[in-house]
Design a protein around this motif. Structure first.
Motif, mmCIF file in Angstrom:
data_model
loop_
_atom_site.group_PDB
_atom_site.id
_atom_site.type_symbol
_atom_site.label_atom_id
_atom_site.label_comp_id
_atom_site.label_asym_id
_atom_site.label_seq_id
_atom_site.Cartn_x
_atom_site.Cartn_y
_atom_site.Cartn_z
ATOM 1 N N TYR A 1 14.645 -17.576 -6.616
ATOM 2 C CA TYR A 1 15.859 -16.770 -6.447
ATOM 3 C C TYR A 1 15.789 -15.486 -7.272
ATOM 4 N N LYS B 1 13.598 -13.190 -5.394
ATOM 5 C CA LYS B 1 14.298 -12.735 -4.186
ATOM 6 C C LYS B 1 15.279 -11.611 -4.514
ATOM 7 N N LYS B 2 15.885 -11.684 -5.685
ATOM 8 C CA LYS B 2 16.857 -10.668 -6.098
ATOM 9 C C LYS B 2 16.176 -9.419 -6.654
ATOM 10 N N GLU C 1 17.925 -10.277 -17.684
ATOM 11 C CA GLU C 1 18.312 -10.118 -16.286
ATOM 12 C C GLU C 1 18.263 -11.443 -15.533
ATOM 13 N N SER C 2 17.272 -12.272 -15.861
ATOM 14 C CA SER C 2 17.097 -13.544 -15.144
ATOM 15 C C SER C 2 18.260 -14.499 -15.377
ATOM 16 N N LEU D 1 21.828 -14.684 -13.420
ATOM 17 C CA LEU D 1 21.991 -15.295 -12.096
ATOM 18 C C LEU D 1 22.501 -16.731 -12.153
ATOM 19 N N GLU E 1 25.579 -17.720 -10.125
ATOM 20 C CA GLU E 1 25.615 -17.512 -8.671
ATOM 21 C C GLU E 1 24.600 -18.330 -7.902
ATOM 22 N N ILE E 2 23.828 -19.163 -8.588
ATOM 23 C CA ILE E 2 22.811 -19.941 -7.898
ATOM 24 C C ILE E 2 23.202 -21.415 -7.841
#
Length: 224
Positions: free
Chosen positions: A45, A48-49, A58-59, A62, A65-66
């Motif tokens: 994911y 993908k982003k 940054e990782s 997420l 939202e996952i």
């Protein structure tokens, strides 16, 4: 009331954990929880982003939202997308150890893993199951194999699944994952003090399944 049984299988990449755990889960009618697939799904994911998995700040953004779901038939879903094959691609394999080293990601997924193991007998495999995720597991197995043997297994597995790769790339990936998994600050790969080490280098899958099954029966007195 019958006590639920928890089995923890840890070890480095491609030691045979998932293959053996799946077979034992079927044999004893346990729920199989592939924690490695969960970290791979998160890595997929992130890629993908368009985020560099080496960028922790940054990782971890997420997390909220996952949604990762492991289905009984072995499929893995990320926000309802079937990523079962995609998470085994070499690009995901190359970055998963970075994602798995981030404390916030591990805390989120470990919480989910523990909830999955609350109300049923489970066999769970990963890197820190016996030391951190399920420290009170009834049986703890630490599987090892030579890096060359592990690279050979993963290479043949990928070829069988029509995943493009070279043995040299897989060997490098295995060694790099070993380095990252063993040296990370939070919950590194290591054998629990009360785990039983099983070297699978020269054993067939069935031999490992039979051997580990025997250990489970002796320690839990479960009957097939």
């Amino acid at each position: 009331m019958k006590k639920n049984i928890t089995i923890a299988i840890d070890g480095p990449a491609a030691a045979g954990k998932s293959t053996v755990a799946k077979a034992i889960a079927k044999k004893f009618n346990f729920l199989y929880i592939d924690t490695g697939a969960m970290y791979r799904a998160y890595t997929y994911y992130v890629l993908k982003k368009g985020i560099n998995p080496k960028n922790e700040a940054e990782s971890i953004k997420l997390i909220s939202e996952i949604n990762i779901v492991l289905l009984n038939d072995g499929r893995v879903l990320v926000n309802e997308e079937d990523v079962t094959k995609a998470i085994r691609e070499i690009n995901v394999s190359s970055f998963v150890s970075y994602i798995a080293s981030y404390k916030d990601v591990r805390l989120a997924l470990v919480s989910l893993q523990r909830k999955m193991a609350e109300n049923t007998s489970v066999i769970m495999d990963g890197r820190d199951i016996g030391t951190y995720v399920l420290p009170n597991a009834d049986v703890k197995i630490f599987m090892i194999a030579s890096k060359e043997e592990r690279a050979k297994r993963r290479y043949l597995e990928n070829i069988d699944k029509h995943i493009s790769c070279t043995y040299e790339d897989i060997l490098f990936d295995v060694q790099e994952r070993d380095r990252i998994d063993s040296s990370r600050a939070f919950c590194p790969l290591k054998a629990a003090e009360d785990s039983i080490q099983v070297d699978t280098s020269s054993m067939s899958i069935q031999e490992v399944v039979d051997y580990v099954s025997k250990i489970i029966i002796e320690k839990t007195h479960i009957k097939l």
